[in-house]
Design a protein around this motif. Structure first.
Motif, PDB file in Angstrom:
ATOM      1  N   ILE A 102     -12.469   3.788   1.581  1.00 53.53           N
ATOM      2  CA  ILE A 102     -10.886   3.130   1.469  1.00 53.53           C
ATOM      3  C   ILE A 102     -10.816   2.201   2.656  1.00 53.53           C
ATOM      4  O   ILE A 102     -10.173   1.190   2.458  1.00 53.53           O
ATOM      5  CB  ILE A 102      -9.962   4.511   1.785  1.00 53.53           C
ATOM      6  CG1 ILE A 102      -9.986   5.396   0.652  1.00 53.53           C
ATOM      7  CG2 ILE A 102      -8.687   3.795   2.212  1.00 53.53           C
ATOM      8  CD1 ILE A 102      -9.225   6.606   0.618  1.00 53.53           C
ATOM      9  N   GLU A 103     -11.574   2.558   3.944  1.00 53.91           N
ATOM     10  CA  GLU A 103     -11.462   1.645   5.168  1.00 53.91           C
ATOM     11  C   GLU A 103     -12.057   0.270   4.823  1.00 53.91           C
ATOM     12  O   GLU A 103     -11.584  -0.679   5.046  1.00 53.91           O
ATOM     13  CB  GLU A 103     -11.862   2.235   6.199  1.00 53.91           C
ATOM     14  CG  GLU A 103     -11.399   3.360   6.841  1.00 53.91           C
ATOM     15  CD  GLU A 103     -10.044   3.143   6.907  1.00 53.91           C
ATOM     16  OE1 GLU A 103      -9.640   2.094   7.738  1.00 53.91           O
ATOM     17  OE2 GLU A 103      -9.246   4.196   7.090  1.00 53.91           O
ATOM     18  N   ARG A 131       1.428   4.539  -3.472  1.00 51.38           N
ATOM     19  CA  ARG A 131       1.396   5.933  -3.135  1.00 51.38           C
ATOM     20  C   ARG A 131       1.863   6.584  -4.197  1.00 51.38           C
ATOM     21  O   ARG A 131       1.750   7.756  -4.591  1.00 51.38           O
ATOM     22  CB  ARG A 131       1.558   6.341  -1.894  1.00 51.38           C
ATOM     23  CG  ARG A 131       0.710   5.885  -0.559  1.00 51.38           C
ATOM     24  CD  ARG A 131       1.522   6.192   0.495  1.00 51.38           C
ATOM     25  NE  ARG A 131       1.478   7.600   0.751  1.00 51.38           N
ATOM     26  CZ  ARG A 131       0.527   8.635   1.310  1.00 51.38           C
ATOM     27  NH1 ARG A 131      -0.668   8.084   1.448  1.00 51.38           N
ATOM     28  NH2 ARG A 131       0.989   9.852   1.344  1.00 51.38           N
ATOM     29  N   ARG A 168     -13.369   8.327   2.997  1.00 54.53           N
ATOM     30  CA  ARG A 168     -12.831   7.610   3.829  1.00 54.53           C
ATOM     31  C   ARG A 168     -13.366   6.315   4.172  1.00 54.53           C
ATOM     32  O   ARG A 168     -12.645   5.191   4.352  1.00 54.53           O
ATOM     33  CB  ARG A 168     -12.849   8.536   5.026  1.00 54.53           C
ATOM     34  CG  ARG A 168     -12.245   8.140   6.418  1.00 54.53           C
ATOM     35  CD  ARG A 168     -11.059   7.071   6.563  1.00 54.53           C
ATOM     36  NE  ARG A 168     -10.173   7.955   6.111  1.00 54.53           N
ATOM     37  CZ  ARG A 168      -8.959   7.584   5.394  1.00 54.53           C
ATOM     38  NH1 ARG A 168      -8.752   6.446   5.271  1.00 54.53           N
ATOM     39  NH2 ARG A 168      -7.946   8.606   5.247  1.00 54.53           N
ATOM     40  N   GLU A 190      -5.643  12.542   0.342  1.00 51.24           N
ATOM     41  CA  GLU A 190      -4.761  13.551   1.027  1.00 51.24           C
ATOM     42  C   GLU A 190      -4.469  14.695   0.115  1.00 51.24           C
ATOM     43  O   GLU A 190      -4.824  15.976   0.710  1.00 51.24           O
ATOM     44  CB  GLU A 190      -3.354  13.119   1.140  1.00 51.24           C
ATOM     45  CG  GLU A 190      -3.095  12.168   2.409  1.00 51.24           C
ATOM     46  CD  GLU A 190      -2.175  11.389   2.442  1.00 51.24           C
ATOM     47  OE1 GLU A 190      -1.017  12.143   1.852  1.00 51.24           O
ATOM     48  OE2 GLU A 190      -1.935  10.252   3.095  1.00 51.24           O
ATOM     49  N   GLU A 236      -5.434   6.755  -0.757  1.00 46.68           N
ATOM     50  CA  GLU A 236      -5.131   7.489   0.532  1.00 46.68           C
ATOM     51  C   GLU A 236      -4.377   8.670  -0.009  1.00 46.68           C
ATOM     52  O   GLU A 236      -4.645   9.853   0.318  1.00 46.68           O
ATOM     53  CB  GLU A 236      -4.410   6.726   1.311  1.00 46.68           C
ATOM     54  CG  GLU A 236      -4.936   5.536   1.899  1.00 46.68           C
ATOM     55  CD  GLU A 236      -5.654   6.279   3.384  1.00 46.68           C
ATOM     56  OE1 GLU A 236      -5.879   7.444   3.386  1.00 46.68           O
ATOM     57  OE2 GLU A 236      -6.046   5.289   4.125  1.00 46.68           O
ATOM     58  N   ARG A 237      -3.430   8.751  -1.098  1.00 48.28           N
ATOM     59  CA  ARG A 237      -2.671   9.744  -1.340  1.00 48.28           C
ATOM     60  C   ARG A 237      -3.432  10.668  -2.252  1.00 48.28           C
ATOM     61  O   ARG A 237      -3.495  11.998  -2.027  1.00 48.28           O
ATOM     62  CB  ARG A 237      -1.564   9.187  -2.468  1.00 48.28           C
ATOM     63  CG  ARG A 237      -0.572  10.279  -2.837  1.00 48.28           C
ATOM     64  CD  ARG A 237       0.658  10.634  -2.076  1.00 48.28           C
ATOM     65  NE  ARG A 237       1.421  11.715  -2.570  1.00 48.28           N
ATOM     66  CZ  ARG A 237       2.336  11.379  -3.658  1.00 48.28           C
ATOM     67  NH1 ARG A 237       2.523  10.283  -4.031  1.00 48.28           N
ATOM     68  NH2 ARG A 237       3.015  12.587  -4.010  1.00 48.28           N
ATOM     69  N   GLU A 285       0.843  -1.410   0.054  1.00 45.86           N
ATOM     70  CA  GLU A 285       0.125   0.069   0.094  1.00 45.86           C
ATOM     71  C   GLU A 285       0.918   1.238   0.079  1.00 45.86           C
ATOM     72  O   GLU A 285       0.574   2.252  -0.617  1.00 45.86           O
ATOM     73  CB  GLU A 285      -0.930   0.017   1.193  1.00 45.86           C
ATOM     74  CG  GLU A 285      -1.716   1.247   1.186  1.00 45.86           C
ATOM     75  CD  GLU A 285      -2.818   1.319   2.604  1.00 45.86           C
ATOM     76  OE1 GLU A 285      -3.071   2.211   3.050  1.00 45.86           O
ATOM     77  OE2 GLU A 285      -3.184  -0.163   2.989  1.00 45.86           O
ATOM     78  N   ARG A 307      -9.987  -1.678   2.508  1.00 45.17           N
ATOM     79  CA  ARG A 307      -8.713  -2.028   2.919  1.00 45.17           C
ATOM     80  C   ARG A 307      -9.082  -3.338   3.801  1.00 45.17           C
ATOM     81  O   ARG A 307      -8.313  -4.332   3.661  1.00 45.17           O
ATOM     82  CB  ARG A 307      -8.147  -0.938   3.792  1.00 45.17           C
ATOM     83  CG  ARG A 307      -6.891  -1.627   4.352  1.00 45.17           C
ATOM     84  CD  ARG A 307      -6.201  -0.589   5.700  1.00 45.17           C
ATOM     85  NE  ARG A 307      -5.637   0.523   5.124  1.00 45.17           N
ATOM     86  CZ  ARG A 307      -5.963   1.723   4.795  1.00 45.17           C
ATOM     87  NH1 ARG A 307      -7.235   2.045   5.460  1.00 45.17           N
ATOM     88  NH2 ARG A 307      -5.295   2.821   4.135  1.00 45.17           N
TER      89      ARG A 307
END
Length: 403
Positions: free
Chosen positions: A309-310, A87, A306, A276, A272-273, A83, A313
């Motif tokens: 993504i969770e 990124r 969010r 951000e 995730e990136r 992971e 994952r």
């Protein structure tokens, strides 16, 4: 955490994060510039400069399970590290953990002869050469791999290979020295899954012609050195056959399982990136009298990102755990689920980030167009969504076969 990291993985992740901060992120702009200026037929100097640094820090071949050549990590242990590498488009190759080399190295380690390992696996593990995997064909619907038309015909002590392949990743790379080729050795076999075989083809063999680089959403070389390759009466020794005639699908399933989960792990890092970047952007921009971050639609999208993504994952870690505990074949449904869920999740989040960046999001300045090309590609690569959904549905329906 449902799947806590072992102390070994925590330490590797710390070192990996540090390397990313010191060497990967500061060199991304240079990487994209070199890819654009040099094109897919050249080696990018920044990658070759960073490889020795990664190797010196012990961040090398982390993907290899149960091997003296790698870190000996399980799929579950490798997941958080993969992971992190995901990124950045620059990172995987720097750590010698990029496709299709990872899958090809695993195939060579499992099924290659002692000579194959010395000639091809050893330099691949050292990052001295690259490889390609020739499976998909332009003339047939390759989502059904039994459609493959390329031929592998035995003639004495050799096999003669003919076929046209495309989306053969890495073939334009001047360091690409070996190809794993899939074709039919027994086209009349009643079992369509035993018609195909895989064979090693050195790229400098007479009759191998890399016709062109294929753009992915207009990008050549990043995120993928996709290529079209023609094989015309290519002769290789019979010893180049992997595992035996008719074993192509068996090898493919063993190869694609880890490949699929690696793609998903990397996409979670990319997502995730991207989130951000989206958050930083909307906090720095003002529209209609207040920061874009205070617009309700923006907050809703950030919250949904969010959550997505969770969810992705956890689903991916569950698949990794299943692969480690019951094997790739039994974990087929779990692998299929992440292969659908994760690329779709990434596509949506990247799309929201592009929207949040305004017109600039459609340029190449923020890395979002490159990210979208990667995520959208992976809704097709290693099997399209539709194939995996059908597989999941069949597993589900089978539960009620006696109802």
């Amino acid at each position: 955490m449902l799947y806590p990291m072992s102390p070994k993985v925590v330490e590797l992740k710390r070192r990996l994060d540090s390397f990313m901060d010191r060497h990967i992120y500061p060199n991304e702009e240079r990487f994209y510039r070199e890819a654009e200026e040099l094109g897919p037929w050249k080696v990018y100097p920044v990658v070759e400069e960073l490889k020795p640094l990664a190797r010196a820090e012990g961040l090398w071949n982390l993907f290899l399970p149960d091997s003296s050549h790698g870190a000996g990590l399980t799929n579950l242990e490798y997941a958080p590290l993969c992971e992190v590498m995901g990124r950045s488009h620059l990172a995987p190759e720097v750590f010698n953990c990029s496709a299709p080399d990872t899958g090809n190295m695993e195939v060579l380690e499992r099924y290659g002869t002692k000579e194959d390992k010395e000639r091809w696996l050893k330099p691949l593990l050292a990052g001295e050469i690259r490889s390609c995997f020739a499976m998909t064909e332009p003339a047939v619907a390759s989502s059904d791999a039994t459609n493959i038309e390329s031929s592998i015909v035995r003639e004495g002590d050799h096999y003669v290979i003919n076929g046209r392949k495309w989306y053969t990743t890495n073939a334009t790379d001047p360091r690409c020295k070996i190809c794993i080729f899939m074709g039919k050795t027994d086209p009349d076999n009643a079992d369509r899954h035993k018609q195909q075989s895989m064979i090693l083809v050195p790229m400098d063999t007479a009759g191998v012609e890399v016709k062109r680089a294929l753009p992915v959403f207009g990008f050549y070389g990043v995120p993928d050195r996709a290529s079209e390759v023609v094989f015309t009466n290519v002769r290789v020794p019979k010893e180049n056959m992997l595992l035996g005639e008719g074993r192509g699908f068996e090898i493919a399933q063993g190869r694609l399982g880890p490949g699929r989960i690696h793609h998903c792990m990397r996409l979670i890092g990319l997502s995730e990136r991207t989130l951000e970047k989206m958050c930083r952007r909307v906090r720095s921009r003002v529209a209609f009298g207040k920061p874009v971050s205070e617009q309700t639609v923006t907050q809703e999208r950030i919250a949904e990102a969010r959550i997505m993504i969770e969810q992705a994952r956890l689903l991916t870690l569950n698949a990794a755990y299943a692969m480690d505990t019951v094997g790739n074949k039994v974990a087929t449904a779990e692998i299929a689920m992440i292969k659908v869920a994760v690329p779709n999740m990434a596509c949506q989040i990247i799309d929201w980030a592009i929207q949040a960046h305004g017109g600039g999001g459609t340029s190449n300045d923020f890395g979002l167009t490159q990210a979208y090309a990667t995520a959208r590609l992976l809704r097709l690569a290693d099997g399209p969504d539709e194939v995996h959904r059908n597989k999941i549905a069949r597993f589900e329906l089978k539960k009620y076969s006696n109802a």
